[in-house]
Design an enzyme around this catalytic site. Sequence first.
Site, PDB file in Angstrom:
ATOM      1  CG  HIS A 190      -2.097  -0.979   1.009  1.00  0.00           C
ATOM      2  ND1 HIS A 190      -3.322  -0.651   0.479  1.00  0.00           N
ATOM      3  CD2 HIS A 190      -2.156  -2.305   1.275  1.00  0.00           C
ATOM      4  CE1 HIS A 190      -4.094  -1.723   0.449  1.00  0.00           C
ATOM      5  NE2 HIS A 190      -3.399  -2.750   0.916  1.00  0.00           N
ATOM      6  CB  THR A 191       4.396   1.962  -0.202  1.00  0.00           C
ATOM      7  OG1 THR A 191       4.785   0.753  -0.885  1.00  0.00           O
ATOM      8  CG2 THR A 191       4.537   1.747   1.293  1.00  0.00           C
ATOM      9  CG  ASP A 192       1.110   0.479  -5.199  1.00  0.00           C
ATOM     10  OD1 ASP A 192       0.400   0.712  -4.195  1.00  0.00           O
ATOM     11  OD2 ASP A 192       0.768  -0.303  -6.112  1.00  0.00           O
ATOM     12  N   GLY A 219      -3.670 -12.357  -4.205  1.00  0.00           N
ATOM     13  CA  GLY A 219      -2.722 -11.282  -3.955  1.00  0.00           C
ATOM     14  C   GLY A 219      -1.433 -11.437  -4.743  1.00  0.00           C
ATOM     15  CG  LEU A 220       0.125 -14.745  -5.537  1.00  0.00           C
ATOM     16  CD1 LEU A 220       0.315 -16.229  -5.836  1.00  0.00           C
ATOM     17  CD2 LEU A 220       1.307 -14.213  -4.728  1.00  0.00           C
ATOM     18  CB  SER A 221      -0.261  -9.100  -9.445  1.00  0.00           C
ATOM     19  OG  SER A 221      -0.571  -7.965 -10.203  1.00  0.00           O
ATOM     20  CB  SER A 222      -4.423 -13.206 -11.340  1.00  0.00           C
ATOM     21  OG  SER A 222      -5.504 -12.569 -10.661  1.00  0.00           O
ATOM     22  CG  ASP A 240       0.025  -5.340  -8.469  1.00  0.00           C
ATOM     23  OD1 ASP A 240       0.907  -5.355  -7.591  1.00  0.00           O
ATOM     24  OD2 ASP A 240      -1.192  -5.405  -8.215  1.00  0.00           O
ATOM     25  CE1 TYR A 242      -5.329  -2.270  -2.834  1.00  0.00           C
ATOM     26  CE2 TYR A 242      -6.092  -0.151  -3.660  1.00  0.00           C
ATOM     27  CZ  TYR A 242      -5.095  -1.107  -3.546  1.00  0.00           C
ATOM     28  OH  TYR A 242      -3.873  -0.887  -4.130  1.00  0.00           O
TER      29      TYR A 242
END
Length: 407
Positions: free
Chosen positions: A43-45, A149-152, A197, A249
């Site tokens: 959550h820094t991006d 959470g693996l950015s599919s 991502d 989110y």
Amino acid sequence: MTPLSADAPTTTDAARALFLELTGREPDGLWSAPGRVNLIGEHTDYNDGFVLPFAIPHRTVAAVDLRDDDRGRVRVASTFAAEPVEVALDELDDLFPTATGAEPAVPEWAAYPLGVAWALRQALAATDSDRGFRGIDIAIASDVPVGAGLSSSAAIEGAAASALNDLWDAGLDRRALARIGRRAENEAVGAPTGIMDQMASMLGEPDAAIFLDCRSLETQLVPLGMADAGLAILVIDTRVTHAHSTGGYRERRASCELGAQIMGVPSLRDVSVDDLPRAQELMDGVTFRRVRHVVTENQRVIDTVRVLRDAGARAIGDLLVASHASMRDDFEISVPELDTAVDTALAAGAVGARMTGGGFGGAAIALIEQDAVAAVSDAVTAAFAAADFTEPIVFTVTPSAGARRDA
């Protein structure tokens, strides 16, 4: 340990077979892009901060070709959807409400590749209003776990963007394609994510993480040396699914924006750890905790890069543990399954562990000894059974290559 196949030929064959079923012909080419694990920096991006992700072996493959029958339509099909979706290219602007919060008028899975086509088409038309666009057929297969959470989603975007970049002769570099993917996710899908991502999926390299400045988009490759250190990275997919476009989110992002406004800065990137006492005086408790997570997490990313370079991967365990505690207590995005995964892995001897991804479910990662994979996996599976949780999917990953054309 429940294995998860990362057999790229199987996924490639599935995409090719689906394309043949969809069109009756072979595709012009096959493009793929990976999912990612974020080693640290959550959550820094979208706060213009720092992240340290790496691409994983699990990939989305897109079989793609230009259409001969109709120059103005795009058709997408996926192995995880029963029916293809087809629209006119000229209708894409009407499908996507561009960040109004309304849902697109297509299934969410289709909004990712169609959103990429929309965003890329808009970007190219902005510099060449007379440019024409041939219709496209896209068939997608993937072995990136969905909702873990693996950015599919970024893997779909990266594969589609790479294909369209080639077939439409766009000539964009990987960073530009990452921005196309982010715009698709933000405005076509309606998920308020940052660019981490997409950058990880586009720029990944074997045995390295990507130290990304999300404000400047400058990147540095940071060698991880996991094998040399005798370590492995274990992913624990809790199978608690999440969706970035849902309220939790958005609420966290809104709190971050409020915190930056209170501090009088463009983003929380501009707030340091030394500023936190003043922030606490100015903010309500919830907003302050959200801000404290982002500010301290930014510092943890910087510290992790330094420690990796100075002392190696074995020395970053405490930073991973501190990151999870911050997400659990300050950002409040963990769930019992994630906490169980992290606590059990640490108790079984992991060097470090944390949840990874946007939270509210998804996966945790554990940095473990190579010869402890089975023991840690079994301990986590047993702990989930004892807590009456759904059995997790547990597998190892290695830092891998980013988006590419495969055939």
